[in-house]
Design a protein around this motif. Structure first.
Motif, mmCIF file in Angstrom:
data_model
loop_
_atom_site.group_PDB
_atom_site.id
_atom_site.type_symbol
_atom_site.label_atom_id
_atom_site.label_comp_id
_atom_site.label_asym_id
_atom_site.label_seq_id
_atom_site.Cartn_x
_atom_site.Cartn_y
_atom_site.Cartn_z
ATOM 1 N N THR A 95 11.182 -18.595 17.214
ATOM 2 C CA THR A 95 12.282 -19.309 16.505
ATOM 3 C C THR A 95 12.255 -18.924 15.040
ATOM 4 O OG1 THR A 95 12.100 -21.166 18.014
ATOM 5 C CG2 THR A 95 13.251 -21.557 15.920
ATOM 6 N N TRP A 96 13.462 -18.434 14.490
ATOM 7 C CA TRP A 96 13.491 -17.952 13.103
ATOM 8 C C TRP A 96 13.761 -19.118 12.156
ATOM 9 C CZ3 TRP A 96 17.096 -17.792 9.154
ATOM 10 C CH2 TRP A 96 16.761 -16.990 8.048
ATOM 11 N N ARG A 97 12.951 -19.235 11.190
ATOM 12 C CA ARG A 97 13.083 -20.313 10.215
ATOM 13 C C ARG A 97 13.313 -19.709 8.838
ATOM 14 N NH1 ARG A 97 8.245 -24.592 11.824
ATOM 15 N NH2 ARG A 97 8.991 -25.039 13.949
ATOM 16 N N ARG A 98 14.284 -20.382 8.081
ATOM 17 C CA ARG A 98 14.617 -19.894 6.736
ATOM 18 C C ARG A 98 13.497 -20.305 5.795
ATOM 19 N NH1 ARG A 98 20.116 -22.056 4.830
ATOM 20 N NH2 ARG A 98 20.769 -20.622 6.470
ATOM 21 N N PRO A 99 13.042 -19.393 5.026
ATOM 22 C CA PRO A 99 11.970 -19.736 4.079
ATOM 23 C C PRO A 99 12.438 -20.798 3.096
ATOM 24 C CG PRO A 99 12.209 -17.356 4.308
ATOM 25 C CD PRO A 99 13.360 -17.978 5.034
ATOM 26 N N ALA A 100 11.570 -21.671 2.616
ATOM 27 C CA ALA A 100 11.912 -22.738 1.670
ATOM 28 C C ALA A 100 12.418 -22.183 0.368
ATOM 29 C CB ALA A 100 10.671 -23.626 1.440
ATOM 30 N N ARG A 101 11.940 -21.026 -0.043
ATOM 31 C CA ARG A 101 12.380 -20.415 -1.293
ATOM 32 C C ARG A 101 13.858 -20.057 -1.225
ATOM 33 N NH1 ARG A 101 8.781 -15.501 -3.069
ATOM 34 N NH2 ARG A 101 7.299 -17.235 -2.960
ATOM 35 N N VAL A 102 14.288 -19.554 -0.074
ATOM 36 C CA VAL A 102 15.709 -19.197 0.105
ATOM 37 C C VAL A 102 16.576 -20.450 0.090
ATOM 38 C CG1 VAL A 102 17.379 -18.139 1.646
ATOM 39 C CG2 VAL A 102 15.111 -17.102 1.356
ATOM 40 N N THR A 103 16.107 -21.537 0.706
ATOM 41 C CA THR A 103 16.868 -22.785 0.748
ATOM 42 C C THR A 103 17.075 -23.346 -0.647
ATOM 43 O OG1 THR A 103 15.980 -23.292 2.928
ATOM 44 C CG2 THR A 103 16.940 -25.119 1.682
ATOM 45 N N ARG A 104 16.011 -23.310 -1.470
ATOM 46 C CA ARG A 104 16.148 -23.828 -2.824
ATOM 47 C C ARG A 104 17.103 -22.978 -3.650
ATOM 48 N NH1 ARG A 104 10.517 -24.679 -2.141
ATOM 49 N NH2 ARG A 104 10.075 -22.727 -3.262
ATOM 50 N N PHE A 105 17.089 -21.681 -3.425
ATOM 51 C CA PHE A 105 17.981 -20.782 -4.160
ATOM 52 C C PHE A 105 19.443 -21.068 -3.817
ATOM 53 C CE2 PHE A 105 20.493 -16.868 -4.071
ATOM 54 C CZ PHE A 105 20.478 -16.537 -5.431
ATOM 55 N N LEU A 106 19.705 -21.218 -2.518
ATOM 56 C CA LEU A 106 21.088 -21.483 -2.099
ATOM 57 C C LEU A 106 21.589 -22.822 -2.633
ATOM 58 C CD1 LEU A 106 21.012 -20.205 1.607
ATOM 59 C CD2 LEU A 106 21.993 -19.062 -0.394
ATOM 60 N N ALA A 107 20.741 -23.876 -2.664
ATOM 61 C CA ALA A 107 21.153 -25.186 -3.180
ATOM 62 C C ALA A 107 21.459 -25.111 -4.666
ATOM 63 C CB ALA A 107 20.049 -26.208 -2.909
ATOM 64 N N ALA A 108 20.584 -24.360 -5.402
ATOM 65 C CA ALA A 108 20.823 -24.229 -6.840
ATOM 66 C C ALA A 108 22.094 -23.448 -7.111
ATOM 67 C CB ALA A 108 19.610 -23.551 -7.500
ATOM 68 N N PHE A 109 22.339 -22.409 -6.300
ATOM 69 C CA PHE A 109 23.551 -21.595 -6.489
ATOM 70 C C PHE A 109 24.808 -22.420 -6.204
ATOM 71 C CE2 PHE A 109 26.846 -18.820 -4.772
ATOM 72 C CZ PHE A 109 27.023 -17.946 -5.836
ATOM 73 N N GLY A 110 24.768 -23.232 -5.145
ATOM 74 C CA GLY A 110 25.946 -24.059 -4.810
ATOM 75 C C GLY A 110 26.240 -25.098 -5.884
ATOM 76 N N ALA A 111 25.193 -25.730 -6.420
ATOM 77 C CA ALA A 111 25.404 -26.726 -7.479
ATOM 78 C C ALA A 111 25.966 -26.084 -8.725
ATOM 79 C CB ALA A 111 24.075 -27.426 -7.771
ATOM 80 N N THR A 112 25.450 -24.888 -9.073
ATOM 81 C CA THR A 112 25.962 -24.189 -10.263
ATOM 82 C C THR A 112 27.423 -23.817 -10.092
ATOM 83 O OG1 THR A 112 23.752 -23.307 -10.665
ATOM 84 C CG2 THR A 112 25.590 -22.225 -11.788
#
Length: 220
Positions: free
Chosen positions: A34-51
């Protein structure tokens, strides 16, 4: 025949071994990953969406806040075209009660300065002067009255004519006629003068008219 049987037996064994190798064992088969998204990628995407959201609000705050809304710069161009019609409007008629304007009575005329002189306060002549003034007659009328009643009674409220029965200052005949002016007609000069002025006004209009008649006929 013996060789053939032995060869066939080896051939069957080889086939069985190959069949066994060709059939995977479910026990040894690896489970799917099962492929899991790394936590670092998740934080990057959340910061990008908020910006990106903050940039949209800052650059154009009205781009998504209102559906088909005009920016404030164009609000002033909108003209209010609302209108309404009043049907069966309430109408209250106004009416005013009739009124009359009553002017105040004119001030009494100044006290006359009779040629016969100013009477003593409280005397019968002083009472007569007040009544003549209240009647609206002038000083000349007062002088005529003084002359008339000086001749008749000498302004004596107890004067009585023995021959005719006339009584009082105005020499009323008979004397009890003056009772219409007051029950004290025999002793009160004011009551006698009030009656005498009323009699003169009704019969001769003025004291001077009564005095003229007295001079012509000897009485009034």
């Amino acid at each position: 025949m013996g060789k053939h049987s032995a060869g066939a037996s080896r051939a069957g064994s080889v086939l069985d071994v190959q069949r066994v190798r060709a059939t995977p064992s479910t026990r040894n088969q690896p489970s799917p990953r099962t492929w899991r998204r790394p936590a670092r990628v998740t934080r990057f995407l959340a910061a990008f969406g908020a910006t990106a959201l903050v940039m949209v609000i800052v650059v154009d705050p009205y781009s998504g806040a209102y559906a088909d809304a005009l920016p404030p710069s164009e609000w002033e161009t909108i003209t209010d075209t609302q209108s309404f019609t009043v049907v069966d409007a309430l109408h209250t008629p106004i009416s005013y009660d009739p009124y009359t304007i009553t002017e105040p009575p004119p001030p009494p005329p100044p006290a006359p300065s009779p040629a016969s002189g100013k009477p003593d306060p409280g005397s019968a002549k002083a009472i007569a002067l007040e009544m003549v003034t209240a009647k609206g007659w002038d000083a000349n009328q007062y002088d005529c009255l003084v002359s008339l009643w000086t001749k008749e009674s000498g302004w004596n409220h107890l004067a009585e004519n023995k021959s005719s029965g006339a009584y009082g200052i105005p020499q009323s005949y008979p004397g009890n006629k003056m009772a219409s002016a007051g029950a004290d007609w025999k002793t009160n000069p004011a009551t006698q003068i009030r009656w005498g002025i009323g009699y003169i006004a009704g019969r001769y209009s003025t004291p001077c008219g009564a005095w003229t008649n007295s001079q012509a006929k000897g009485s009034y």
